[in-house]
Design a protein around this motif. Structure first.
Motif, PDB file in Angstrom:
ATOM      1  N   ASP B  14       0.828  -1.207   0.000  1.00 32.45           N
ATOM      2  CA  ASP B  14       0.000   0.000   0.000  1.00 32.45           C
ATOM      3  C   ASP B  14       0.861   1.256   0.000  1.00 32.45           C
ATOM      4  O   ASP B  14       0.557   2.227  -0.680  1.00 32.45           O
ATOM      5  CB  ASP B  14      -0.903   0.028   1.241  1.00 32.45           C
ATOM      6  N   SER B  15       1.919   1.204   0.795  1.00 30.45           N
ATOM      7  CA  SER B  15       2.733   2.416   0.885  1.00 30.45           C
ATOM      8  C   SER B  15       3.482   2.641  -0.421  1.00 30.45           C
ATOM      9  O   SER B  15       3.756   3.774  -0.795  1.00 30.45           O
ATOM     10  CB  SER B  15       3.680   2.350   2.085  1.00 30.45           C
ATOM     11  N   GLU B  16       3.786   1.570  -1.148  1.00 32.01           N
ATOM     12  CA  GLU B  16       4.403   1.756  -2.465  1.00 32.01           C
ATOM     13  C   GLU B  16       3.448   2.464  -3.422  1.00 32.01           C
ATOM     14  O   GLU B  16       3.840   3.336  -4.190  1.00 32.01           O
ATOM     15  CB  GLU B  16       4.796   0.398  -3.065  1.00 32.01           C
ATOM     16  N   LEU B  17       2.170   2.064  -3.363  1.00 27.26           N
ATOM     17  CA  LEU B  17       1.172   2.716  -4.225  1.00 27.26           C
ATOM     18  C   LEU B  17       0.984   4.177  -3.810  1.00 27.26           C
ATOM     19  O   LEU B  17       0.874   5.064  -4.659  1.00 27.26           O
ATOM     20  CB  LEU B  17      -0.160   1.963  -4.158  1.00 27.26           C
ATOM     21  N   ALA B  18       0.960   4.408  -2.502  1.00 23.46           N
ATOM     22  CA  ALA B  18       0.795   5.776  -2.012  1.00 23.46           C
ATOM     23  C   ALA B  18       1.978   6.632  -2.435  1.00 23.46           C
ATOM     24  O   ALA B  18       1.841   7.809  -2.769  1.00 23.46           O
ATOM     25  CB  ALA B  18       0.659   5.779  -0.489  1.00 23.46           C
ATOM     26  N   LEU B  24       3.693  11.682  -8.083  1.00 20.57           N
ATOM     27  CA  LEU B  24       2.914  12.405  -9.091  1.00 20.57           C
ATOM     28  C   LEU B  24       2.525  13.789  -8.595  1.00 20.57           C
ATOM     29  O   LEU B  24       2.557  14.766  -9.346  1.00 20.57           O
ATOM     30  CB  LEU B  24       1.640  11.633  -9.434  1.00 20.57           C
ATOM     31  N   ALA B  25       2.156  13.865  -7.308  1.00 20.88           N
ATOM     32  CA  ALA B  25       1.782  15.158  -6.733  1.00 20.88           C
ATOM     33  C   ALA B  25       2.972  16.106  -6.793  1.00 20.88           C
ATOM     34  O   ALA B  25       2.851  17.283  -7.150  1.00 20.88           O
ATOM     35  CB  ALA B  25       1.320  14.981  -5.288  1.00 20.88           C
ATOM     36  N   ALA B  82      -6.628  -5.333 -11.019  1.00 21.54           N
ATOM     37  CA  ALA B  82      -7.800  -4.469 -10.808  1.00 21.54           C
ATOM     38  C   ALA B  82      -7.396  -3.025 -10.487  1.00 21.54           C
ATOM     39  O   ALA B  82      -6.579  -2.446 -11.181  1.00 21.54           O
ATOM     40  CB  ALA B  82      -8.700  -5.063  -9.727  1.00 21.54           C
ATOM     41  N   ASP B  83      -7.968  -2.474  -9.398  1.00 18.72           N
ATOM     42  CA  ASP B  83      -7.736  -1.073  -9.028  1.00 18.72           C
ATOM     43  C   ASP B  83      -6.251  -0.725  -8.969  1.00 18.72           C
ATOM     44  O   ASP B  83      -5.829   0.335  -9.418  1.00 18.72           O
ATOM     45  CB  ASP B  83      -8.294  -0.804  -7.620  1.00 18.72           C
ATOM     46  N   ASP B  84      -5.483  -1.630  -8.352  1.00 23.98           N
ATOM     47  CA  ASP B  84      -4.066  -1.331  -8.145  1.00 23.98           C
ATOM     48  C   ASP B  84      -3.326  -1.287  -9.478  1.00 23.98           C
ATOM     49  O   ASP B  84      -2.453  -0.442  -9.689  1.00 23.98           O
ATOM     50  CB  ASP B  84      -3.431  -2.386  -7.240  1.00 23.98           C
TER      51      ASP B  84
END
Lengths: 239, 239
Positions: B14-18, B24-25, B82-84
């Protein structure tokens, strides 16, 4: 998903990757044909052909959407790693570059419709020469990519410098025609944008060469050649 | 790789995706700052600032390379679905769009160096207005993306039409200044390219809005708004 020892599944995985290359080859062929037709429409002042190029862009977009779908499906179902993962990621990116090349060709065709309603202007011959150089480069990098030839891709990349040089001198040439006669200003402003499109097509071909190198050898191409556009520095003051 | 019931590993996934979103931000923030500085350099005729914008482009490129690396690592190690998977693919593509926005801003800054060596020309005010519209749109779509707000992304996308309209009228305005006085031709040709850069920034913002929509809702945005550039049809014959 794929297990060694299940040759059928492995084979279908290989064929999925090969299909990605086929789609890219098809997309590249379409983009080259679009560009060649745009050049012909400009040279022959053929508005019918120009209109067909504009319509043809949707076909390239459709192949890109198909490549994206295929790539995402392979990522989701096959979890590729190493070489295969590079193949998929490079396919996604190369498809994006080809789409832009076709888009720029379609925009050149669109501008030729305006040019055909105006008197012919002299710098068209230099513009066509620039367009043919850019088209040749696109062909070369696509051949290098599909032939898995990293050295050829690098050699092709270096040809983009010639395109930038021809573009810079064409930009100056167009300016002088604009200054010579205000009636040249409108057509020449469209020539200028078409020239810029061709110069950008060279940049996208350069990007494809670098993606091909990365995909084939697994490392970035040496010394990222800066995509120079020296026309930004043309400041010849008419005074 | 990730197994349900191994919360520690899941958490690090999850933290990798975050982290992808964070990158990007950061990239979006850098591109916005580059564009704002390019507009300021144009308005204040500040060549020092323009040079800093040109140098700053490398930083945006570096963040893009970092996003690409992160995304490929997540694909290789986590086999997202899927989402990820959508999050990762969208991140790859959005990073490419932001890189182009920053590139176009840097090119505007580069052209401002030439403009500063020439007498000021009138259409600069309209050009700055167009640039501010484009910057506003980039901010809006990045906020929509980072806030996972698909409706806001769609609403922002529709604002690109205004940018296209302002661009088309600016293109005509610049042509008239060129015809009025041949001394305006060189500076106005650079204004024309900068205007085109801003119009294209609007198109890239539109692409980000559509990618954000896809990523958030898992389906393409309704009715692909064609990215029109009506200036291609401006054929006002000076005769």
């Amino acid at each position: 998903m794929t297990t060694i020892g299940e040759p059928h599944i492995v084979k279908s995985y290989d064929s999925e990757l090969a299909r990605l290359d086929d789609s890219l080859a098809r997309m590249g062929g379409l983009a080259e044909a679009q560009m060649a037709a745009a050049l012909e429409a400009l040279e022959a002042r053929d508005s019918g052909l120009a209109a067909r190029v504009m319509e043809g862009d949707a076909q390239v977009d459709a192949v890109e959407a198909f490549v994206n779908e295929q790539a995402v499906r392979v990522l989701a179902l096959r979890s590729p790693v190493a070489d295969d993962l590079r193949t998929v990621v490079a396919a996604l990116k190369i498809a994006g570059e080809i789409e832009r090349i076709a888009d720029l060709a379609a925009n050149a065709a669109k501008r030729s419709l305006v040019l055909n309603r105006l008197p012919p202007v002299e710098p068209m011959r230099s513009l066509l020469r620039l367009g043919r150089l850019a088209l040749g480069l696109v062909k070369e990098v696509m051949d290098a990519h599909l032939g898995h030839d990293a050295l050829r891709a690098l050699a092709a990349r270096d040809r983009d410098q010639e395109i930038d040089d021809v573009y810079a001198s064409l930009f100056r040439e167009i300016l002088t025609y604009m200054m010579e006669d205000p009636r040249n200003i409108t057509p020449c402003s469209h020539l200028m944008f078409i020239a810029k499109n061709f110069e950008r097509i060279g940049d996208h071909a350069t990007n494809i060469a670098e993606l091909a190198h990365f995909r084939i050898l697994g490392r970035a191409a040496p010394q990222d050649r800066p995509k120079r556009d020296d026309s930004s520095f043309v400041g010849a003051d008419p005074e």
